[in-house]
Design a protein around this motif. Structure first.
Motif, PDB file in Angstrom:
ATOM      1  N   MET A   1       0.838  -0.987  -0.047  1.00 51.45           N
ATOM      2  CA  MET A   1       0.027  -0.097   0.064  1.00 51.45           C
ATOM      3  C   MET A   1       0.977   1.247  -0.065  1.00 51.45           C
ATOM      4  O   MET A   1       1.839   1.214   0.803  1.00 51.45           O
ATOM      5  CB  MET A   1      -0.940  -0.053   1.184  1.00 51.45           C
ATOM      6  CG  MET A   1      -1.804   1.330   1.560  1.00 51.45           C
ATOM      7  SD  MET A   1      -2.678   1.319   2.742  1.00 51.45           S
ATOM      8  CE  MET A   1      -3.155   3.086   2.878  1.00 51.45           C
ATOM      9  N   SER A   2       0.506   2.039  -0.705  1.00 47.54           N
ATOM     10  CA  SER A   2       1.261   3.376  -1.069  1.00 47.54           C
ATOM     11  C   SER A   2       0.251   4.656  -1.263  1.00 47.54           C
ATOM     12  O   SER A   2      -0.615   4.354  -2.096  1.00 47.54           O
ATOM     13  CB  SER A   2       2.419   3.477  -1.934  1.00 47.54           C
ATOM     14  OG  SER A   2       3.031   4.636  -2.063  1.00 47.54           O
ATOM     15  N   GLN A   3       0.527   5.558  -0.421  1.00 49.90           N
ATOM     16  CA  GLN A   3      -0.527   6.750  -0.631  1.00 49.90           C
ATOM     17  C   GLN A   3       0.661   8.090  -0.806  1.00 49.90           C
ATOM     18  O   GLN A   3       1.787   7.923  -0.431  1.00 49.90           O
ATOM     19  CB  GLN A   3      -1.305   6.963   0.594  1.00 49.90           C
ATOM     20  CG  GLN A   3      -2.423   5.949   1.013  1.00 49.90           C
ATOM     21  CD  GLN A   3      -3.162   6.115   2.113  1.00 49.90           C
ATOM     22  OE1 GLN A   3      -2.950   7.137   2.824  1.00 49.90           O
ATOM     23  NE2 GLN A   3      -4.073   5.312   2.560  1.00 49.90           N
ATOM     24  N   ILE A  14       3.454   7.692   1.524  1.00 46.10           N
ATOM     25  CA  ILE A  14       3.191   6.736   2.893  1.00 46.10           C
ATOM     26  C   ILE A  14       3.148   5.224   2.280  1.00 46.10           C
ATOM     27  O   ILE A  14       2.663   4.962   1.438  1.00 46.10           O
ATOM     28  CB  ILE A  14       1.968   7.037   3.526  1.00 46.10           C
ATOM     29  CG1 ILE A  14       1.730   8.672   3.905  1.00 46.10           C
ATOM     30  CG2 ILE A  14       2.016   6.254   4.865  1.00 46.10           C
ATOM     31  CD1 ILE A  14       0.606   9.029   4.082  1.00 46.10           C
ATOM     32  N   HIS A  15       4.013   4.498   2.982  1.00 42.96           N
ATOM     33  CA  HIS A  15       4.187   2.954   2.651  1.00 42.96           C
ATOM     34  C   HIS A  15       3.911   2.131   3.826  1.00 42.96           C
ATOM     35  O   HIS A  15       4.477   2.544   4.791  1.00 42.96           O
ATOM     36  CB  HIS A  15       5.754   2.816   1.985  1.00 42.96           C
ATOM     37  CG  HIS A  15       6.225   3.775   0.869  1.00 42.96           C
ATOM     38  ND1 HIS A  15       5.719   3.916  -0.316  1.00 42.96           N
ATOM     39  CD2 HIS A  15       7.165   4.655   0.982  1.00 42.96           C
ATOM     40  CE1 HIS A  15       6.156   4.866  -1.119  1.00 42.96           C
ATOM     41  NE2 HIS A  15       7.259   5.383  -0.076  1.00 42.96           N
ATOM     42  N   ARG A  16       3.453   1.179   3.502  1.00 43.20           N
ATOM     43  CA  ARG A  16       3.150   0.346   4.686  1.00 43.20           C
ATOM     44  C   ARG A  16       4.236  -0.919   4.409  1.00 43.20           C
ATOM     45  O   ARG A  16       4.427  -1.425   3.387  1.00 43.20           O
ATOM     46  CB  ARG A  16       1.797  -0.315   4.733  1.00 43.20           C
ATOM     47  CG  ARG A  16       0.843   0.667   5.332  1.00 43.20           C
ATOM     48  CD  ARG A  16      -0.788   0.119   5.531  1.00 43.20           C
ATOM     49  NE  ARG A  16      -1.366   1.204   6.419  1.00 43.20           N
ATOM     50  CZ  ARG A  16      -2.715   1.032   6.508  1.00 43.20           C
ATOM     51  NH1 ARG A  16      -3.388  -0.083   6.206  1.00 43.20           N
ATOM     52  NH2 ARG A  16      -3.358   1.977   7.029  1.00 43.20           N
ATOM     53  N   HIS A  17       4.944  -1.148   5.330  1.00 40.07           N
ATOM     54  CA  HIS A  17       6.107  -2.568   5.511  1.00 40.07           C
ATOM     55  C   HIS A  17       7.195  -2.199   5.087  1.00 40.07           C
ATOM     56  O   HIS A  17       8.169  -2.835   5.574  1.00 40.07           O
ATOM     57  CB  HIS A  17       5.310  -3.709   4.933  1.00 40.07           C
ATOM     58  CG  HIS A  17       3.746  -4.015   5.263  1.00 40.07           C
ATOM     59  ND1 HIS A  17       3.384  -4.128   6.546  1.00 40.07           N
ATOM     60  CD2 HIS A  17       2.683  -3.915   4.268  1.00 40.07           C
ATOM     61  CE1 HIS A  17       1.996  -4.134   6.299  1.00 40.07           C
ATOM     62  NE2 HIS A  17       1.630  -4.336   5.091  1.00 40.07           N
ATOM     63  N   ASP A  18       7.422  -1.267   3.950  1.00 43.63           N
ATOM     64  CA  ASP A  18       8.886  -1.489   3.422  1.00 43.63           C
ATOM     65  C   ASP A  18       8.922  -0.331   2.191  1.00 43.63           C
ATOM     66  O   ASP A  18       7.667   0.200   1.640  1.00 43.63           O
ATOM     67  CB  ASP A  18       9.154  -2.751   2.498  1.00 43.63           C
ATOM     68  CG  ASP A  18      10.607  -2.982   2.361  1.00 43.63           C
ATOM     69  OD1 ASP A  18      11.312  -2.080   2.799  1.00 43.63           O
ATOM     70  OD2 ASP A  18      10.950  -3.822   1.985  1.00 43.63           O
ATOM     71  N   LEU A  19       9.817   0.115   2.006  1.00 43.08           N
ATOM     72  CA  LEU A  19      10.271   1.138   0.843  1.00 43.08           C
ATOM     73  C   LEU A  19       9.827   0.262  -0.617  1.00 43.08           C
ATOM     74  O   LEU A  19      10.108  -0.848  -0.745  1.00 43.08           O
ATOM     75  CB  LEU A  19      11.619   1.544   0.699  1.00 43.08           C
ATOM     76  CG  LEU A  19      11.953   2.727   1.705  1.00 43.08           C
ATOM     77  CD1 LEU A  19      13.544   2.833   1.630  1.00 43.08           C
ATOM     78  CD2 LEU A  19      11.379   3.958   1.491  1.00 43.08           C
TER      79      LEU A  19
END
Length: 217
Positions: A1-3, A14-19
């Motif tokens: 997920m990226s926002q 905004i990234h979840r878990h990792d770049l």
């Protein structure tokens, strides 16, 4: 997920878990962390903020597996933290490096710390916080309103994201000013020795040697 968000001329991803794959920070990445508290041995790592100093901030949420995340499974981020070709620029690196080591199992290096640099050359003041450096060195006023908010929330507010991004967006400009002062005052070699020791200082902190300090009498 990226926002993606936009705040005061900055772009915030905004990234979840990792770049995500392919993000390039060049030779120097400004980095900061947000945790659940001020003891990295107890308080979990929640967010890692990064910037190349180009007006773009990347915020990586570290979500534990118990909350549906991947925990320390963030290979791209850990690769950057340990890459010897990329200097990691912090403000108060001692805390952030310890938090990253505890939360991700990664020993971050090489590092630079603007707080140490400020204390070495701005001896005319006792104000060495990031807010002070932004105001005094580059004329930027930072808001610390969200400093004590809940960083463990799965969904961060726009205000939290803007605050977190502001902690890395200005570090390159601050470092340029401080590095010039270090050269002028002939203390760059002393500063480098401090930076080189910081990863070990953080590991000592995690072992409980912060109090009493192993270097105290």
């Amino acid at each position: 997920m990226s926002q993606t968000q936009f705040a005061a001329g900055a772009t915030i991803h905004i990234h979840r878990h990792d770049l995500p794959d392919g993000v390039d920070f060049g030779a120097m990445a400004a980095i900061d962390t947000e945790t659940m508290g001020l003891d990295p041995r107890r308080d979990r790592l929640c967010l890692v903020q990064l910037s190349a100093g180009d007006g773009v901030a990347h915020l990586v949420q570290i979500i534990p597996e118990t909350l549906g995340g991947r925990g320390a499974d963030c290979p791209n981020l850990k690769r950057l933290l340990t890459d010897p070709a990329v200097t990691k620029l912090f403000h108060f690196a001692r805390f952030d490096v310890a938090a990253l080591c505890q939360g991700l199992g990664a020993v971050t290096a090489p590092v630079i710390c603007t707080k140490i640099a400020s204390k070495l050359v701005r001896t005319y003041t006792d104000r060495h916080g990031l807010k002070d450096l932004c105001r005094d060195l580059i004329g930027v006023e930072l808001s610390k309103q969200q400093q004590t908010s809940d960083w463990g929330a799965i969904d961060l507010s726009p205000e939290q994201c803007a605050y977190a991004a502001s902690d890395v967006l200005h570090l390159h400009a601050i470092w340029a000013r401080l590095d010039a002062l270090l050269k002028r005052e002939g203390r760059r070699d002393i500063a480098q020795g401090c930076y080189d020791f910081l990863p070990m200082r953080a590991r000592l902190d995690l072992l409980g040697y912060d109090e009493p300090d192993i270097f105290s009498h």
